[in-house]
Design a protein around this motif. Structure first.
Motif, PDB file in Angstrom:
ATOM      1  N   TYR A  92       0.838  -1.204   0.000  1.00 23.37           N
ATOM      2  CA  TYR A  92       0.000   0.000   0.000  1.00 23.37           C
ATOM      3  C   TYR A  92       0.870   1.250   0.000  1.00 23.37           C
ATOM      4  CZ  TYR A  92      -4.532  -2.310   0.818  1.00 23.37           C
ATOM      5  OH  TYR A  92      -5.687  -3.042   0.691  1.00 23.37           O
ATOM      6  N   ALA A  93       1.918   1.251   0.809  1.00 26.81           N
ATOM      7  CA  ALA A  93       2.815   2.414   0.855  1.00 26.81           C
ATOM      8  C   ALA A  93       3.467   2.645  -0.508  1.00 26.81           C
ATOM      9  CB  ALA A  93       3.872   2.220   1.937  1.00 26.81           C
ATOM     10  N   LEU A  94       3.913   1.577  -1.150  1.00 28.85           N
ATOM     11  CA  LEU A  94       4.536   1.709  -2.479  1.00 28.85           C
ATOM     12  C   LEU A  94       3.537   2.199  -3.518  1.00 28.85           C
ATOM     13  CD1 LEU A  94       6.812  -1.471  -2.580  1.00 28.85           C
ATOM     14  CD2 LEU A  94       7.545   0.927  -2.450  1.00 28.85           C
ATOM     15  N   ILE A  95       2.301   1.736  -3.427  1.00 25.56           N
ATOM     16  CA  ILE A  95       1.255   2.198  -4.354  1.00 25.56           C
ATOM     17  C   ILE A  95       1.060   3.702  -4.193  1.00 25.56           C
ATOM     18  CG2 ILE A  95      -1.243   2.100  -4.815  1.00 25.56           C
ATOM     19  CD1 ILE A  95      -1.004  -0.979  -4.193  1.00 25.56           C
ATOM     20  N   ALA A  96       1.024   4.168  -2.949  1.00 24.66           N
ATOM     21  CA  ALA A  96       0.871   5.604  -2.695  1.00 24.66           C
ATOM     22  C   ALA A  96       2.081   6.378  -3.212  1.00 24.66           C
ATOM     23  CB  ALA A  96       0.672   5.859  -1.201  1.00 24.66           C
ATOM     24  N   VAL A  97       3.274   5.834  -3.008  1.00 26.84           N
ATOM     25  CA  VAL A  97       4.501   6.519  -3.453  1.00 26.84           C
ATOM     26  C   VAL A  97       4.529   6.631  -4.972  1.00 26.84           C
ATOM     27  CG1 VAL A  97       7.019   6.279  -3.607  1.00 26.84           C
ATOM     28  CG2 VAL A  97       5.865   5.988  -1.404  1.00 26.84           C
ATOM     29  N   VAL A  98       4.194   5.560  -5.674  1.00 29.70           N
ATOM     30  CA  VAL A  98       4.191   5.621  -7.148  1.00 29.70           C
ATOM     31  C   VAL A  98       3.091   6.553  -7.636  1.00 29.70           C
ATOM     32  CG1 VAL A  98       3.848   4.284  -9.272  1.00 29.70           C
ATOM     33  CG2 VAL A  98       5.329   3.402  -7.465  1.00 29.70           C
ATOM     34  N   GLY A  99       1.961   6.584  -6.916  1.00 27.20           N
ATOM     35  CA  GLY A  99       0.919   7.539  -7.273  1.00 27.20           C
ATOM     36  C   GLY A  99       1.394   8.978  -7.137  1.00 27.20           C
ATOM     37  N   ALA A 100       2.159   9.236  -6.081  1.00 27.04           N
ATOM     38  CA  ALA A 100       2.665  10.588  -5.836  1.00 27.04           C
ATOM     39  C   ALA A 100       3.869  10.930  -6.718  1.00 27.04           C
ATOM     40  CB  ALA A 100       3.042  10.738  -4.360  1.00 27.04           C
ATOM     41  N   PHE A 101       4.697   9.947  -6.986  1.00 17.81           N
ATOM     42  CA  PHE A 101       5.920  10.156  -7.773  1.00 17.81           C
ATOM     43  C   PHE A 101       5.975   9.136  -8.918  1.00 17.81           C
ATOM     44  CE2 PHE A 101       6.721  11.248  -3.318  1.00 17.81           C
ATOM     45  CZ  PHE A 101       7.021  12.593  -3.444  1.00 17.81           C
ATOM     46  N   PRO A 102       5.155   9.330  -9.946  1.00 22.28           N
ATOM     47  CA  PRO A 102       5.027   8.335 -11.014  1.00 22.28           C
ATOM     48  C   PRO A 102       6.316   8.079 -11.784  1.00 22.28           C
ATOM     49  CG  PRO A 102       3.899  10.359 -11.603  1.00 22.28           C
ATOM     50  CD  PRO A 102       4.321  10.503 -10.174  1.00 22.28           C
ATOM     51  N   GLU A 103       7.220   9.029 -11.760  1.00 25.13           N
ATOM     52  CA  GLU A 103       8.480   8.839 -12.495  1.00 25.13           C
ATOM     53  C   GLU A 103       9.287   7.663 -11.948  1.00 25.13           C
ATOM     54  OE1 GLU A 103       9.073  11.823  -9.220  1.00 25.13           O
ATOM     55  OE2 GLU A 103       7.607  11.603 -10.823  1.00 25.13           O
ATOM     56  N   LEU A 104       9.014   7.244 -10.716  1.00 23.63           N
ATOM     57  CA  LEU A 104       9.726   6.099 -10.132  1.00 23.63           C
ATOM     58  C   LEU A 104       9.474   4.805 -10.900  1.00 23.63           C
ATOM     59  CD1 LEU A 104       9.191   6.786  -6.323  1.00 23.63           C
ATOM     60  CD2 LEU A 104      11.281   7.118  -7.670  1.00 23.63           C
ATOM     61  N   ALA A 105       8.311   4.679 -11.514  1.00 20.08           N
ATOM     62  CA  ALA A 105       7.994   3.474 -12.285  1.00 20.08           C
ATOM     63  C   ALA A 105       8.932   3.307 -13.471  1.00 20.08           C
ATOM     64  CB  ALA A 105       6.544   3.513 -12.761  1.00 20.08           C
ATOM     65  N   GLY A 106       9.424   4.407 -13.992  1.00 18.18           N
ATOM     66  CA  GLY A 106      10.348   4.362 -15.123  1.00 18.18           C
ATOM     67  C   GLY A 106      11.630   3.617 -14.801  1.00 18.18           C
ATOM     68  N   HIS A 107      12.026   3.594 -13.530  1.00 20.82           N
ATOM     69  CA  HIS A 107      13.238   2.861 -13.132  1.00 20.82           C
ATOM     70  C   HIS A 107      13.075   1.360 -13.345  1.00 20.82           C
ATOM     71  CE1 HIS A 107      15.134   6.425 -11.573  1.00 20.82           C
ATOM     72  NE2 HIS A 107      14.087   6.684 -10.806  1.00 20.82           N
ATOM     73  N   ALA A 108      11.844   0.900 -13.373  1.00 25.22           N
ATOM     74  CA  ALA A 108      11.571  -0.518 -13.637  1.00 25.22           C
ATOM     75  C   ALA A 108      11.176  -0.737 -15.096  1.00 25.22           C
ATOM     76  CB  ALA A 108      10.458  -1.023 -12.709  1.00 25.22           C
ATOM     77  N   GLY A 109      11.252   0.317 -15.903  1.00 26.38           N
ATOM     78  CA  GLY A 109      10.903   0.206 -17.316  1.00 26.38           C
ATOM     79  C   GLY A 109       9.396   0.100 -17.547  1.00 26.38           C
ATOM     80  N   LEU A 110       8.597   0.627 -16.618  1.00 18.82           N
ATOM     81  CA  LEU A 110       7.141   0.532 -16.699  1.00 18.82           C
ATOM     82  C   LEU A 110       6.499   1.913 -16.717  1.00 18.82           C
ATOM     83  CD1 LEU A 110       6.616  -2.199 -13.949  1.00 18.82           C
ATOM     84  CD2 LEU A 110       6.469  -2.555 -16.421  1.00 18.82           C
TER      85      LEU A 110
END
Length: 161
Positions: free
Chosen positions: A108-126
């Motif tokens: 849940y915490a990671l879901i909130a973090v990616v929602g707030a900082f979507p650019e983090l998903a790019g580090h996983a190529g997503l």
């Protein structure tokens, strides 16, 4: 599969799981009499309801208006994390339940973090909405494991198992 189709199927599946869980709960009235047990039953309910709601918001916002799903994911994930941490703090000595709830709280915490900082998903190529989908899948797997263990008698007082 496109993201919109995924979230439509995902959300419908999660709402089905909510309904199935309530059918199970209705046949076990004794679960609702004990406050601690009622919290666990409610936690299982939320483990399917919150991802279902996230799926609906993902369909509404999609890739065209990501602020809609991102905002909803942040709010719902914070609610999920808070409820899960609350359950975790009241948990007994069952190691599986502790690990399951801790894993759900982290997700849940990671879901909130990616929602707030979507650019983090790019580090996983997503794309952010794809990263969220993967985490929601894992969250549902944890929910299924919790139901399985709960129905097998773990996490319930011995007199109700």
């Amino acid at each position: 599969m496109d993201v919109s189709t995924f979230y439509a199927l995902f959300s419908a599946t999660c709402f089905t799981l909510v309904g199935l869980w309530w059918n199970v709960v209705q046949s076990h009235h004794e679960w609702m009499r004990d406050p601690a047990l009622r919290r666990v039953v409610g936690g299982i309910y939320l483990s399917f309801l919150l991802p279902a709601l996230m799926g609906l918001f993902a369909q509404i916002g999609g890739t065209g208006q990501p602020q809609i799903w991102r905002g909803a994911f942040i709010v719902l994930a914070v609610v999920g994390c808070a409820c899960t941490v609350r359950l975790l703090s009241r948990g007994g000595g069952n190691r599986f339940l502790v690990w399951q709830q801790a894993g759900a709280a982290v997700l849940y915490a990671l879901i909130a973090v990616v929602g707030a900082f979507p650019e983090l998903a790019g580090h996983a190529g997503l794309h952010p909405i794809q990263a969220e989908a993967l985490m929601l899948i894992v969250l549902i797997i944890l929910g299924h494991a919790l139901v399985w263990r709960f129905m097998a008698g773990e996490g319930r007082p011995a007199e109700l198992s």
